[in-house]
Design a protein around this motif. Structure first.
Motif, mmCIF file in Angstrom:
data_model
loop_
_atom_site.group_PDB
_atom_site.id
_atom_site.type_symbol
_atom_site.label_atom_id
_atom_site.label_comp_id
_atom_site.label_asym_id
_atom_site.label_seq_id
_atom_site.Cartn_x
_atom_site.Cartn_y
_atom_site.Cartn_z
ATOM 1 N N ASP A 198 -12.388 -4.693 5.654
ATOM 2 C CA ASP A 198 -13.520 -3.971 4.587
ATOM 3 C C ASP A 198 -13.130 -2.335 5.232
ATOM 4 O OD1 ASP A 198 -15.117 -2.858 2.907
ATOM 5 O OD2 ASP A 198 -16.933 -3.834 4.122
ATOM 6 N N LYS A 199 -12.505 -1.710 4.400
ATOM 7 C CA LYS A 199 -12.172 -0.518 4.691
ATOM 8 C C LYS A 199 -12.984 0.626 4.099
ATOM 9 C CE LYS A 199 -7.120 -1.197 4.980
ATOM 10 N NZ LYS A 199 -5.816 -0.828 4.412
ATOM 11 N N SER A 200 -14.309 0.212 3.696
ATOM 12 C CA SER A 200 -15.016 1.144 3.005
ATOM 13 C C SER A 200 -15.647 2.355 3.585
ATOM 14 C CB SER A 200 -16.291 0.392 2.192
ATOM 15 O OG SER A 200 -16.887 -0.434 3.179
ATOM 16 N N THR A 201 -15.935 1.901 4.930
ATOM 17 C CA THR A 201 -16.145 2.853 5.830
ATOM 18 C C THR A 201 -15.097 3.831 6.489
ATOM 19 O OG1 THR A 201 -16.050 1.436 7.771
ATOM 20 C CG2 THR A 201 -18.197 1.255 6.701
ATOM 21 N N LEU A 202 -13.925 3.317 6.440
ATOM 22 C CA LEU A 202 -12.748 4.044 7.006
ATOM 23 C C LEU A 202 -12.405 5.084 5.879
ATOM 24 C CD1 LEU A 202 -11.157 1.341 9.022
ATOM 25 C CD2 LEU A 202 -12.724 2.718 9.728
ATOM 26 N N ILE A 203 -12.469 4.393 4.486
ATOM 27 C CA ILE A 203 -11.715 5.716 3.710
ATOM 28 C C ILE A 203 -12.319 7.038 3.762
ATOM 29 C CG2 ILE A 203 -11.477 5.707 1.082
ATOM 30 C CD1 ILE A 203 -10.957 3.002 0.929
ATOM 31 N N PRO A 204 -13.651 7.145 3.576
ATOM 32 C CA PRO A 204 -14.123 8.478 3.712
ATOM 33 C C PRO A 204 -13.712 9.202 4.869
ATOM 34 C CG PRO A 204 -15.937 6.877 2.941
ATOM 35 C CD PRO A 204 -14.748 6.210 3.455
ATOM 36 N N ILE A 205 -13.587 8.685 6.087
ATOM 37 C CA ILE A 205 -13.207 9.288 7.243
ATOM 38 C C ILE A 205 -11.751 10.060 7.243
ATOM 39 C CG2 ILE A 205 -12.655 8.790 9.580
ATOM 40 C CD1 ILE A 205 -15.032 6.941 9.612
ATOM 41 N N ALA A 206 -10.888 8.800 6.571
ATOM 42 C CA ALA A 206 -9.358 9.092 6.521
ATOM 43 C C ALA A 206 -9.324 10.344 5.514
ATOM 44 C CB ALA A 206 -8.798 7.971 5.884
ATOM 45 N N SER A 207 -10.220 10.439 4.336
ATOM 46 C CA SER A 207 -10.381 11.247 3.581
ATOM 47 C C SER A 207 -10.528 12.677 4.253
ATOM 48 C CB SER A 207 -10.813 10.965 2.299
ATOM 49 O OG SER A 207 -10.911 12.147 1.353
ATOM 50 N N GLN A 208 -11.604 12.874 4.791
ATOM 51 C CA GLN A 208 -12.053 14.075 5.698
ATOM 52 C C GLN A 208 -11.093 14.546 6.575
ATOM 53 O OE1 GLN A 208 -16.301 14.023 6.390
ATOM 54 N NE2 GLN A 208 -16.713 12.285 5.359
ATOM 55 N N LEU A 209 -10.297 13.571 7.138
ATOM 56 C CA LEU A 209 -9.276 14.076 8.068
ATOM 57 C C LEU A 209 -8.214 14.623 7.641
ATOM 58 C CD1 LEU A 209 -9.628 11.276 10.957
ATOM 59 C CD2 LEU A 209 -10.614 13.777 10.952
ATOM 60 N N GLY A 210 -7.842 14.334 6.188
ATOM 61 C CA GLY A 210 -6.941 14.961 5.341
ATOM 62 C C GLY A 210 -5.622 14.094 5.273
ATOM 63 N N TRP A 211 -5.879 12.652 5.682
ATOM 64 C CA TRP A 211 -4.561 11.797 5.643
ATOM 65 C C TRP A 211 -3.965 12.065 4.255
ATOM 66 C CZ3 TRP A 211 -3.399 8.159 9.640
ATOM 67 C CH2 TRP A 211 -2.422 7.496 9.263
ATOM 68 N N GLU A 212 -4.706 12.126 3.182
ATOM 69 C CA GLU A 212 -3.763 12.039 1.892
ATOM 70 C C GLU A 212 -3.175 13.260 1.578
ATOM 71 O OE1 GLU A 212 -7.765 14.096 1.169
ATOM 72 O OE2 GLU A 212 -7.095 12.278 2.192
ATOM 73 N N THR A 213 -3.355 14.308 2.302
ATOM 74 C CA THR A 213 -2.602 15.530 2.059
ATOM 75 C C THR A 213 -1.135 15.297 2.722
ATOM 76 O OG1 THR A 213 -3.195 16.607 4.086
ATOM 77 C CG2 THR A 213 -4.690 16.873 2.251
ATOM 78 N N ALA A 214 -0.779 14.348 3.329
ATOM 79 C CA ALA A 214 0.512 14.331 4.088
ATOM 80 C C ALA A 214 1.390 13.354 2.857
ATOM 81 C CB ALA A 214 0.255 13.324 5.133
ATOM 82 N N GLY A 215 0.979 13.220 1.500
ATOM 83 C CA GLY A 215 1.533 12.384 0.704
ATOM 84 C C GLY A 215 1.455 11.074 0.559
ATOM 85 N N LYS A 216 0.286 10.506 1.639
ATOM 86 C CA LYS A 216 0.191 9.245 1.572
ATOM 87 C C LYS A 216 -1.343 8.946 1.137
ATOM 88 C CE LYS A 216 2.512 9.149 6.137
ATOM 89 N NZ LYS A 216 3.426 8.377 5.700
ATOM 90 N N SER A 217 -1.811 7.743 1.071
ATOM 91 C CA SER A 217 -3.074 7.257 0.494
ATOM 92 C C SER A 217 -3.975 7.943 1.625
ATOM 93 C CB SER A 217 -3.294 5.928 0.134
ATOM 94 O OG SER A 217 -3.081 5.003 1.527
#
Length: 255
Positions: A158-177
């Motif tokens: 269940d990634k519901s708690t991890l997705i906001p963390i990854a977003s705030q760390l800027g993961w999606e700016t690497a061209g990834k989800s």
């Protein structure tokens, strides 16, 4: 004059045997306390290299000068931990153990042989579709996905708690989800969270909202997968992780 063992008193032989047993027991206890159960040490078997190349994505990124040390740690990890099947898994073979050990040992480079997750003595492996119990102390539970040849933390289903963390760390700016498909390093990063927090109080809370253990799991995955991005987005966090893990993946050459 030649010493004849037959002339020795049986009492001396008996006490000598007892001393050997006690010495063996002391050595085993010391190794158990260090997270090492058995005394076998050998070079990485050649078939294991296939598992590392195929099932440990970060292995290809390792500089050549680190691979010998890394392979030694993989051997020691497999040797030290008790791998036990759970649920519908009937047997935990080397094809399971080596990828699990390979991901775990990426976080142990350059820190000596004594730190081998000493608090983790048993690794339970379940099928990724199984319902798993709560882990007990000194154990870790992993879900094995045979089709994709990977083991993940049950908490990451269940990634519901991890997705906001990854977003705030800027993961999606690497061209990834905003979150990678699977967090292969997360279970082992969570084991070491307390060590990092003790050395860097408050740093994870500043980097992203959420539980420190989950922030550290996602940040560790980024540290190895997209180090230049993490360094650019959160230089203080990257520097702290570089010092903690004693490697600098932003400098590793990529193929």
């Amino acid at each position: 004059m030649r010493i004849c063992f037959a002339s020795l008193s049986y009492i001396y032989l008996f006490y000598g045997f007892i001393i050997l047993l006690v010495g063996w027991w002391v050595v085993i206890r010391m190794r158990k306390a260090a997270g090492k159960w058995r005394l076998r040490f050998y070079a990485l078997p050649r078939p294991w290299l296939k598992y590392l190349h195929q099932d440990v994505p970060f292995y290809e990124k390792l500089p050549l000068e680190l691979r010998a040390e890394y392979q030694d740690k993989v051997v020691q990890f497999v040797d030290a931990k008790l791998f036990r099947p759970g649920g519908s898994i009937e047997e935990v073979t080397y094809s399971h153990q080596v990828p699990i050990a390979g991901n775990a040992c990426l976080l142990l480079l350059n820190i000596g042989n004594d730190n081998n997750y000493p608090r983790v003595l048993t690794v339970y492996v379940y099928d990724h579709k199984d319902t798993v119990p709560e882990p007990r102390s000194s154990t870790i539970i992993l879900l094995w996905d045979e089709a994709n040849r990977r083991a993940i933390d049950p908490r990451d289903r269940d990634k519901s708690t991890l997705i906001p963390i990854a977003s705030q760390l800027g993961w999606e700016t690497a061209g990834k989800s905003a979150l990678p498909d699977v967090l292969l390093i997360a279970p082992w990063a969570r084991v070491r969270t307390a060590e990092f927090v003790e050395a860097n109080p408050g740093l994870l809370e500043k980097a992203a909202q959420g539980e420190a253990i989950d922030v550290f799991a996602v940040a560790t995955e980024m540290f190895l997968a997209v180090p230049a991005l993490l360094q650019r987005q959160h230089p203080a966090l990257y520097e702290a992780m570089r010092l903690f893990y004693r490697v600098d993946p932003a400098r590793w050459k990529t193929k």
